[in-house]
Design a protein around this motif. Structure first.
Motif, PDB file in Angstrom:
ATOM      1  N   TYR A 224       0.815  -1.066   0.156  1.00 19.21           N
ATOM      2  CA  TYR A 224      -0.081  -0.051  -0.034  1.00 19.21           C
ATOM      3  C   TYR A 224       0.887   1.386  -0.431  1.00 19.21           C
ATOM      4  O   TYR A 224       0.725   2.092  -0.683  1.00 19.21           O
ATOM      5  N   SER A 225       1.933   1.515   0.815  1.00 26.30           N
ATOM      6  CA  SER A 225       2.796   2.623   0.882  1.00 26.30           C
ATOM      7  C   SER A 225       3.221   2.873  -0.190  1.00 26.30           C
ATOM      8  O   SER A 225       3.507   3.634  -1.062  1.00 26.30           O
ATOM      9  N   VAL A 226       4.070   1.850  -0.781  1.00 24.17           N
ATOM     10  CA  VAL A 226       5.012   1.887  -2.718  1.00 24.17           C
ATOM     11  C   VAL A 226       3.299   2.476  -3.370  1.00 24.17           C
ATOM     12  O   VAL A 226       3.817   3.031  -4.552  1.00 24.17           O
ATOM     13  N   LEU A 227       2.377   1.784  -3.035  1.00 23.36           N
ATOM     14  CA  LEU A 227       1.270   2.424  -3.980  1.00 23.36           C
ATOM     15  C   LEU A 227       0.120   3.851  -3.584  1.00 23.36           C
ATOM     16  O   LEU A 227       0.107   3.816  -4.847  1.00 23.36           O
ATOM     17  N   PHE A 228       0.754   3.857  -2.951  1.00 20.53           N
ATOM     18  CA  PHE A 228       0.666   5.251  -2.137  1.00 20.53           C
ATOM     19  C   PHE A 228       0.951   6.174  -3.287  1.00 20.53           C
ATOM     20  O   PHE A 228       1.196   7.673  -3.320  1.00 20.53           O
ATOM     21  N   ALA A 229       2.774   5.913  -2.694  1.00 23.36           N
ATOM     22  CA  ALA A 229       3.895   6.907  -3.000  1.00 23.36           C
ATOM     23  C   ALA A 229       3.748   7.086  -5.036  1.00 23.36           C
ATOM     24  O   ALA A 229       4.023   7.878  -5.868  1.00 23.36           O
ATOM     25  N   PHE A 230       3.471   5.925  -5.538  1.00 24.86           N
ATOM     26  CA  PHE A 230       3.417   6.139  -7.009  1.00 24.86           C
ATOM     27  C   PHE A 230       2.024   6.429  -7.660  1.00 24.86           C
ATOM     28  O   PHE A 230       2.269   7.407  -8.263  1.00 24.86           O
ATOM     29  N   GLU A 231       0.797   6.342  -6.912  1.00 23.87           N
ATOM     30  CA  GLU A 231      -0.634   7.597  -7.653  1.00 23.87           C
ATOM     31  C   GLU A 231      -0.523   8.445  -7.537  1.00 23.87           C
ATOM     32  O   GLU A 231      -0.465   9.519  -8.288  1.00 23.87           O
ATOM     33  N   ASN A 232       0.253   9.160  -6.456  1.00 21.56           N
ATOM     34  CA  ASN A 232       0.528  10.639  -5.243  1.00 21.56           C
ATOM     35  C   ASN A 232       2.116  11.058  -6.981  1.00 21.56           C
ATOM     36  O   ASN A 232       1.732  12.082  -7.372  1.00 21.56           O
ATOM     37  N   HIS A 233       2.309  10.322  -7.026  1.00 22.02           N
ATOM     38  CA  HIS A 233       3.050  11.009  -8.102  1.00 22.02           C
ATOM     39  C   HIS A 233       3.300  10.645  -9.314  1.00 22.02           C
ATOM     40  O   HIS A 233       2.960  12.296  -9.795  1.00 22.02           O
ATOM     41  N   VAL A 234       2.405  10.108 -10.264  1.00 23.57           N
ATOM     42  CA  VAL A 234       1.428  10.327 -10.995  1.00 23.57           C
ATOM     43  C   VAL A 234       0.972  11.378 -11.290  1.00 23.57           C
ATOM     44  O   VAL A 234       0.724  11.842 -11.971  1.00 23.57           O
ATOM     45  N   ARG A 235      -0.001  11.862 -10.169  1.00 24.98           N
ATOM     46  CA  ARG A 235      -0.903  13.009  -9.845  1.00 24.98           C
ATOM     47  C   ARG A 235       0.294  14.452 -10.178  1.00 24.98           C
ATOM     48  O   ARG A 235      -0.113  14.892 -11.141  1.00 24.98           O
ATOM     49  N   ASP A 236       1.462  14.574  -9.013  1.00 19.35           N
ATOM     50  CA  ASP A 236       2.110  15.051  -9.298  1.00 19.35           C
ATOM     51  C   ASP A 236       2.863  15.705 -10.764  1.00 19.35           C
ATOM     52  O   ASP A 236       2.908  16.625 -11.397  1.00 19.35           O
ATOM     53  N   PHE A 237       2.827  14.595 -11.557  1.00 16.95           N
ATOM     54  CA  PHE A 237       3.530  14.397 -12.962  1.00 16.95           C
ATOM     55  C   PHE A 237       3.135  14.873 -13.383  1.00 16.95           C
ATOM     56  O   PHE A 237       3.340  16.137 -14.472  1.00 16.95           O
ATOM     57  N   ILE A 238       1.991  14.266 -13.421  1.00 15.07           N
ATOM     58  CA  ILE A 238       0.550  15.223 -14.999  1.00 15.07           C
ATOM     59  C   ILE A 238       0.300  16.787 -14.249  1.00 15.07           C
ATOM     60  O   ILE A 238       0.454  17.379 -14.934  1.00 15.07           O
ATOM     61  N   ARG A 239      -0.205  17.311 -13.082  1.00 11.12           N
ATOM     62  CA  ARG A 239       0.187  18.727 -12.696  1.00 11.12           C
ATOM     63  C   ARG A 239       1.262  19.508 -13.020  1.00 11.12           C
ATOM     64  O   ARG A 239       1.214  20.677 -13.806  1.00 11.12           O
ATOM     65  N   GLU A 240       2.941  18.941 -12.783  1.00  8.53           N
ATOM     66  CA  GLU A 240       3.340  19.891 -13.288  1.00  8.53           C
ATOM     67  C   GLU A 240       3.784  19.858 -14.479  1.00  8.53           C
ATOM     68  O   GLU A 240       4.645  20.808 -15.443  1.00  8.53           O
ATOM     69  N   THR A 241       3.188  18.527 -15.148  1.00 17.84           N
ATOM     70  CA  THR A 241       3.656  18.228 -16.790  1.00 17.84           C
ATOM     71  C   THR A 241       2.840  19.156 -17.519  1.00 17.84           C
ATOM     72  O   THR A 241       2.972  20.081 -18.336  1.00 17.84           O
ATOM     73  N   LEU A 242       1.271  19.856 -17.350  1.00 14.13           N
ATOM     74  CA  LEU A 242      -0.189  20.309 -18.124  1.00 14.13           C
ATOM     75  C   LEU A 242       0.594  21.980 -17.309  1.00 14.13           C
ATOM     76  O   LEU A 242       0.406  22.785 -17.829  1.00 14.13           O
ATOM     77  N   THR A 243       1.012  22.246 -15.936  1.00 15.79           N
ATOM     78  CA  THR A 243       1.555  23.561 -16.103  1.00 15.79           C
ATOM     79  C   THR A 243       2.014  24.116 -16.853  1.00 15.79           C
ATOM     80  O   THR A 243       2.081  25.043 -17.117  1.00 15.79           O
ATOM     81  N   GLU A 244       3.453  23.164 -16.757  1.00 13.49           N
ATOM     82  CA  GLU A 244       4.455  23.711 -17.987  1.00 13.49           C
ATOM     83  C   GLU A 244       3.734  23.472 -18.969  1.00 13.49           C
ATOM     84  O   GLU A 244       4.620  24.912 -19.900  1.00 13.49           O
ATOM     85  N   SER A 245       3.686  23.080 -19.886  1.00 13.55           N
ATOM     86  CA  SER A 245       3.081  22.838 -20.708  1.00 13.55           C
ATOM     87  C   SER A 245       1.718  23.758 -21.424  1.00 13.55           C
ATOM     88  O   SER A 245       1.767  24.346 -22.192  1.00 13.55           O
ATOM     89  N   GLU A 246       0.764  23.585 -20.655  1.00 14.68           N
ATOM     90  CA  GLU A 246      -0.472  24.829 -20.689  1.00 14.68           C
ATOM     91  C   GLU A 246      -0.663  26.110 -19.882  1.00 14.68           C
ATOM     92  O   GLU A 246      -1.817  26.268 -19.636  1.00 14.68           O
TER      93      GLU A 246
END
Length: 179
Positions: free
Chosen positions: A50-72
């Motif tokens: 669960y801990s690994v999955l929690f970190a992964f899922e929230n990293h994906v959210r951060d990755f989306i946020r950072e990528t879209l903030t930078e590009s859009e």
């Protein structure tokens, strides 16, 4: 002043105060104590996953946020597909109405289902294609992870082979996005 001095001692490897790790382990052991040993052991195995999955899922959210903030730009949320945005806003409003339930309620991405994350990346593919190998690669891994995630979210035990599959897919993701 004491905290500043204590910090210097801790950096030097000198223990000051209670060991937080030991305290956390003791609190967990006490909370699990009433349950049968078999259930306690399984819960500890699943907790790591669960801990690994929690970190992964929230990293994906951060990755989306950072990528879209930078590009859009900072208004990227306004440019989300309406169906995805509406789903997140509806869940956010429900959380706000449940005022007794404390927790994060401002991050719209936090209200998307796991499956929506891949869907969002695919919808905005032009911003992610230089990082993620292919749409097929993303969809296959995220679909597999979502199935395992749902097992975990509903407190069902996974077999060790599924643990390994999850670790492998998450390691693939980390390698691709540069973690």
């Amino acid at each position: 002043m004491f905290e500043a001095e204590a910090s210097e001692f801790q950096k030097a490897g000198i223990k000051i105060g209670a060991d937080q790790t030991e305290t956390e382990q003791q609190l967990l052991a006490e909370a699990l104590a009433p349950f049968p040993v078999g259930i306690r052991n399984k819960s500890l195995e699943m907790a790591r996953l669960y801990s690994v999955l929690f970190a992964f899922e929230n990293h994906v959210r951060d990755f989306i946020r950072e990528t879209l903030t930078e590009s859009e730009g900072v208004d990227w949320l306004d440019k989300l597909p309406q169906k995805i945005r509406q789903h997140a806003e509806n869940r956010q409003q429900t959380a706000i109405k449940d005022s007794w339930l404390e927790g994060e309620k401002t991050d719209l991405l936090g209200f998307l289902d796991f499956g929506h994350l891949a869907q969002l990346i695919l919808t905005k593919w032009e911003h992610f294609e230089s990082i993620i190998p292919s749409q097929h690669w993303l969809k296959q891994r995220m679909d597999e992870l979502e199935k395992s995630r749902n097992f975990i979210a509903h407190n069902r035990m996974l077999l060790p082979s599924e643990f390994q599959r999850m670790y492998m897919y998450i390691a693939d993701w980390n390698r691709v996005v540069g973690l």
